[in-house]
Design a protein around this motif. Structure first.
Motif, PDB file in Angstrom:
ATOM      1  N   GLN A 287       0.837  -1.211   0.000  1.00 27.66           N
ATOM      2  CA  GLN A 287       0.000   0.000   0.000  1.00 27.66           C
ATOM      3  C   GLN A 287       0.866   1.253   0.000  1.00 27.66           C
ATOM      4  N   CYS A 288       0.223   2.360  -0.332  1.00 29.15           N
ATOM      5  CA  CYS A 288       0.870   3.665  -0.247  1.00 29.15           C
ATOM      6  C   CYS A 288      -0.089   4.597   0.466  1.00 29.15           C
ATOM      7  N   HIS A 289       0.418   5.302   1.434  1.00 29.57           N
ATOM      8  CA  HIS A 289      -0.440   6.211   2.189  1.00 29.57           C
ATOM      9  C   HIS A 289      -0.048   7.636   1.819  1.00 29.57           C
ATOM     10  N   ASN A 290      -0.717   8.143   0.818  1.00 31.94           N
ATOM     11  CA  ASN A 290      -0.320   9.426   0.239  1.00 31.94           C
ATOM     12  C   ASN A 290      -0.908  10.619   0.985  1.00 31.94           C
ATOM     13  N   LEU A 291      -2.072  10.438   1.592  1.00 29.02           N
ATOM     14  CA  LEU A 291      -2.748  11.536   2.294  1.00 29.02           C
ATOM     15  C   LEU A 291      -2.743  11.309   3.799  1.00 29.02           C
ATOM     16  N   GLU A 292      -3.006  10.083   4.191  1.00 27.55           N
ATOM     17  CA  GLU A 292      -3.195   9.753   5.600  1.00 27.55           C
ATOM     18  C   GLU A 292      -1.848   9.446   6.268  1.00 27.55           C
ATOM     19  N   PRO A 293      -1.734   9.689   7.578  1.00 24.18           N
ATOM     20  CA  PRO A 293      -0.488   9.330   8.278  1.00 24.18           C
ATOM     21  C   PRO A 293      -0.252   7.815   8.204  1.00 24.18           C
ATOM     22  N   LYS A 294       1.007   7.461   8.022  1.00 22.33           N
ATOM     23  CA  LYS A 294       1.313   6.096   7.583  1.00 22.33           C
ATOM     24  C   LYS A 294       1.143   5.021   8.662  1.00 22.33           C
ATOM     25  N   ILE A 295       1.656   5.273   9.852  1.00 22.23           N
ATOM     26  CA  ILE A 295       1.611   4.203  10.868  1.00 22.23           C
ATOM     27  C   ILE A 295       0.161   3.860  11.251  1.00 22.23           C
ATOM     28  N   PRO A 296      -0.673   4.861  11.589  1.00 20.31           N
ATOM     29  CA  PRO A 296      -2.064   4.485  11.895  1.00 20.31           C
ATOM     30  C   PRO A 296      -2.803   3.895  10.694  1.00 20.31           C
ATOM     31  N   ALA A 297      -2.406   4.293   9.475  1.00 27.47           N
ATOM     32  CA  ALA A 297      -3.047   3.707   8.281  1.00 27.47           C
ATOM     33  C   ALA A 297      -2.689   2.227   8.163  1.00 27.47           C
ATOM     34  N   LEU A 298      -1.447   1.900   8.511  1.00 27.14           N
ATOM     35  CA  LEU A 298      -1.058   0.485   8.465  1.00 27.14           C
ATOM     36  C   LEU A 298      -1.741  -0.294   9.577  1.00 27.14           C
ATOM     37  N   ILE A 299      -1.867   0.338  10.741  1.00 33.66           N
ATOM     38  CA  ILE A 299      -2.603  -0.338  11.829  1.00 33.66           C
ATOM     39  C   ILE A 299      -4.044  -0.605  11.368  1.00 33.66           C
ATOM     40  N   ARG A 300      -4.675   0.425  10.801  1.00 33.51           N
ATOM     41  CA  ARG A 300      -6.063   0.272  10.310  1.00 33.51           C
ATOM     42  C   ARG A 300      -6.150  -0.888   9.307  1.00 33.51           C
ATOM     43  N   SER A 301      -5.156  -0.968   8.421  1.00 40.85           N
ATOM     44  CA  SER A 301      -5.171  -2.005   7.378  1.00 40.85           C
ATOM     45  C   SER A 301      -5.057  -3.402   7.983  1.00 40.85           C
ATOM     46  N   VAL A 302      -4.159  -3.525   8.965  1.00 40.26           N
ATOM     47  CA  VAL A 302      -4.012  -4.825   9.635  1.00 40.26           C
ATOM     48  C   VAL A 302      -5.343  -5.195  10.309  1.00 40.26           C
ATOM     49  N   LEU A 303      -5.968  -4.212  10.943  1.00 41.52           N
ATOM     50  CA  LEU A 303      -7.256  -4.488  11.613  1.00 41.52           C
ATOM     51  C   LEU A 303      -8.323  -4.887  10.594  1.00 41.52           C
ATOM     52  N   ASN A 304      -8.284  -4.262   9.421  1.00 42.34           N
ATOM     53  CA  ASN A 304      -9.278  -4.611   8.393  1.00 42.34           C
ATOM     54  C   ASN A 304      -9.116  -6.068   7.934  1.00 42.34           C
ATOM     55  N   VAL A 305      -7.859  -6.491   7.774  1.00 44.77           N
ATOM     56  CA  VAL A 305      -7.636  -7.893   7.383  1.00 44.77           C
ATOM     57  C   VAL A 305      -8.106  -8.810   8.516  1.00 44.77           C
ATOM     58  N   GLN A 306      -7.800  -8.381   9.741  1.00 48.51           N
ATOM     59  CA  GLN A 306      -8.193  -9.188  10.904  1.00 48.51           C
ATOM     60  C   GLN A 306      -9.727  -9.304  11.004  1.00 48.51           C
ATOM     61  N   GLU A 307     -10.417  -8.210  10.751  1.00 50.38           N
ATOM     62  CA  GLU A 307     -11.889  -8.250  10.825  1.00 50.38           C
ATOM     63  C   GLU A 307     -12.467  -9.172   9.755  1.00 50.38           C
ATOM     64  N   ALA A 308     -11.926  -9.072   8.540  1.00 46.48           N
ATOM     65  CA  ALA A 308     -12.428  -9.941   7.459  1.00 46.48           C
ATOM     66  C   ALA A 308     -12.151 -11.405   7.798  1.00 46.48           C
ATOM     67  N   ASP A 360      -8.126  -1.040  21.618  1.00 41.50           N
ATOM     68  CA  ASP A 360      -8.301  -0.060  20.538  1.00 41.50           C
ATOM     69  C   ASP A 360      -6.906   0.389  20.051  1.00 41.50           C
ATOM     70  N   PRO A 361      -6.329  -0.354  19.086  1.00 43.50           N
ATOM     71  CA  PRO A 361      -4.929  -0.109  18.690  1.00 43.50           C
ATOM     72  C   PRO A 361      -4.672   1.306  18.162  1.00 43.50           C
ATOM     73  N   ILE A 362      -5.606   1.872  17.441  1.00 48.97           N
ATOM     74  CA  ILE A 362      -5.335   3.198  16.864  1.00 48.97           C
ATOM     75  C   ILE A 362      -5.324   4.262  17.962  1.00 48.97           C
ATOM     76  N   ALA A 363      -6.267   4.176  18.868  1.00 51.47           N
ATOM     77  CA  ALA A 363      -6.280   5.132  19.986  1.00 51.47           C
ATOM     78  C   ALA A 363      -5.010   4.967  20.822  1.00 51.47           C
ATOM     79  N   ALA A 364      -4.612   3.718  21.033  1.00 55.20           N
ATOM     80  CA  ALA A 364      -3.400   3.474  21.835  1.00 55.20           C
ATOM     81  C   ALA A 364      -2.181   4.058  21.144  1.00 55.20           C
ATOM     82  N   TYR A 365      -2.122   3.917  19.817  1.00 56.37           N
ATOM     83  CA  TYR A 365      -0.982   4.501  19.084  1.00 56.37           C
ATOM     84  C   TYR A 365      -0.983   6.023  19.256  1.00 56.37           C
ATOM     85  N   HIS A 366      -2.122   6.644  19.082  1.00 51.66           N
ATOM     86  CA  HIS A 366      -2.175   8.109  19.209  1.00 51.66           C
ATOM     87  C   HIS A 366      -1.783   8.559  20.617  1.00 51.66           C
TER      88      HIS A 366
END
Ligand code: PSV
Ligand code: MN
Length: 387
Positions: A287-308, A360-366
Motif C-alpha cells: 500500500q501507499c499512504h499518500n494523504l493519511e499518516p502512515k503508521i495508523p493507516a497500516l494499523i487500520r489495514s491490519v485491523l481490516n484484514v483481521q476483521e475480514a 483499541d490499537p489506533i487510539a493506543a498509538y495516538h
C-alpha cells in the motif's frame, strides 16, 4: 457454529506482513505531499513497523524493496529487526527504475540489460541469505505500449530464461512468488498480465515458484476469490499483496474500498485450511499512504484484514455445506451473509485483551506519543521515498 475460542486461537496465530515502502513518502505521478516524521533509512522503517506490531500483535515481519532498502550490512539490519521483535520478510527486487529498463528488464530486447536485471535478482537472493528471508517477491514492470514494439512471444521466452536463473539460485527453504498485473506502467501489453501467465511460469519452474495475488492488479469485476481457490487447490498460491482499488492500482488501505470482497477472499482461505501456518501463504500488505499518516493507516489495514478473517472464521461451515448439498441457494447465501454481517469488533477487542494489548490499537498509538517523537527526532536528514 465455530466456538469463540477456536476463532480467537486462529486469529492470534495470524501473521500480516507490512511493506517497508509504506512507511516512506509516496505520491501519485502528479504530486508527492511530504509528511513529517518519515523514516530516513531502513532501520527507522523497522522502528515504525515495530509500532504496528506492538499495537496489533499480528504484524511481526516487514518486506524490503531493493535498492530502496539497500544497506551496507544486512546482518545488522536483521539484528535490528530481531531486537524489535520483528523479522525481515519478502525481498522485492526493483527492476523498474534504472534508465536501462526503459524497454523492460528481464524481457528487454538487449541481452546486456537482461543480464543486469538477472544480476539484481541474484543479488536479492544474497540478501535473503543474509537476512534469513525465505521469499523472493517478483514483480516486473516489463511490457509494451504499442503493438509491434517488440515480439510478445520472444519476451515470454526471455522471461522464462531469466526466471529459471533466479529459481536455480534459491536455497532449499527459499521460494519465489511471481506477481501479475494487467496494466501499468505498460498500457498495451504486460509480460505477466494475469494469474494464468504467472501460474504457467510457476508450473514450469517447479515447486519453489508460486503465484502472488495483488488484490489491486485485476480488471474491475474480476472474481479474485475464484483465483485464490483455484491456485490454492493446485499448491500454487504463494501469497497476497493486499490493498484496495477503486479504479486502477490505487494501493489504498485494504478493506477500504470493498470489505465484502476481502471477506470473500478470506472465506476461501479459511475454508481451504489456508490460514494455517503450514499452508505457507504470505499475507502481505502492498500500500501507499499518500494523504493519511502512515503508521495508523497500516494499523487500520491490519485491523481490516483481521476483521475480514474473523468474519470468515465465523461462517457456519456445516450449515453452509448442508445448504450447498441440498441446493438451497438462499440458505447457503444467508449463512455466508450472517457471518459477514456480524460485528466482530467486540471479539477482536477481547482477543487483544487476552494478548495483553490495548483493545483499541489506533487510539493506543495516538496516546503513545510516538508520532510526536518521530516528528521531532527526524527533523534533519532526507526522508525515505521511492527513489
Ligand atoms: C507494482 O504495482 C507493485 O504491486 C509491486 O508489488 C511492487 O513491488 C510494488 O507495487 C511497489 O512498487
Ligand atoms: Mn504488489
Amino acid at each position: 457454529m465455530p466456538d469463540r475460542k477456536t476463532v480467537k486461537d486462529a486469529l492470534r496465530e495470524q501473521w500480516i506482513e507490512t511493506p517497508s515502502w509504506a512507511y516512506g513518502n509516496s505520491g501519485t505521478r502528479f504530486k508527492t505531499f511530504l509528511q513529517d516524521g518519515i523514516p530516513r533509512d531502513p532501520f527507522e522503517k523497522l522502528d515504525d513497523a515495530a509500532q504496528v506490531h506492538a499495537h496489533t500483535g499480528v504484524a511481526p515481519s516487514v518486506a524490503l524493496h531493493i535498492p530502496w532498502d539497500r544497506v551496507e550490512d544486512y546482518g545488522e539490519l536483521d539484528q535490528h529487526a530481531r531486537s524489535l521483535g520483528l523479522r525481515i520478510g519478502a525481498i522485492n527486487p526493483n527492476t523498474f527504475q534504472e534508465p536501462e529498463y526503459k524497454l523492460g528488464s528481464i524481457c528487454n530486447p538487449d541481452p546486456a540489460v537482461r543480464e543486469k536485471a538477472i544480476g539484481h535478482l541474484l543479488e536479492c537472493v544474497d540478501i535473503m541469505d543474509a537476512t534469513g528471508s525465505d521469499i523472493l517477491s517478483l514483480w516486473f514492470a516489463d511490457g509494451l505500449n504499442y503493438p509491434g514494439q517488440d515480439s510478445l512471444a520472444e519476451r515470454q521466452q526471455r522471461l522464462s530464461e531469466a526466471l529459471r536463473r533466479a529459481y536455480d539460485r534459491l536455497g532449499a527453504d527459499q521460494r519465489m512468488l511471481l506477481e501479475y498485473k494487467f496494466f501499468e506502467p505498460a498500457f498495451y501489453a504486460t509480460d505477466v498480465p494475469d494469474w494464468g501467465t504467472s501460474y504457467a511460469h510457476c508450473v514450469d519452474l517447479g515447486e519453489k515458484a508460486q503465484v502472488l495475488v495483488d488484490t489491486g492488479h485485476h480488471a474491475p469485476g474480476t472474481n479474485i476469490e475464484f483465483i485464490v481457490a483455484f491456485l490454492f487447490a493446485r499448491g500454487k498460491l504463494g501469497g497476497f499483496h493486499f490493498n484496495s482499488r477503486f479504479y486502477a492500482d490505487d494501493d489504498l488501505m485494504v478493506g477500504a474500498a470493498d470489505p465484502f470482497q476481502l471477506f470473500r477472499i478470506m472465506h476461501e482461505i479459511v475454508s481451504a485450511g489456508a490460514l494455517d501456518a503450514s499452508a505457507n501463504i504470505a499475507f502481505m500488505l502492498d500500500q501507499c499512504h499518500n494523504l493519511e499518516p502512515k503508521i495508523p493507516a497500516l494499523i487500520r489495514s491490519v485491523l481490516n484484514v483481521q476483521e475480514a478473517t474473523a468474519k470468515a472464521l465465523l461462517v457456519d461451515s456445516e450449515a453452509l455445506a448442508a445448504a450447498q448439498r441440498e441446493g438451497d441457494v438462499l440458505t447457503a447465501n444467508a449463512v455466508l451473509m450472517d457471518a459477514y454481517n456480524t460485528d466482530v469488533r467486540p471479539l477482536l477487542a477481547e482477543l487483544r485483551e487476552d494478548m495483553g494489548i490495548d483493545p483499541d490499537p489506533i487510539a493506543a498509538y495516538h496516546r503513545s506519543g510516538y508520532a510526536e517523537k518521530i516528528i521531532e527526532a527526524r527533523k534533519d536528514g532526507t526522508p525515505a521515498g521511492w527513489g
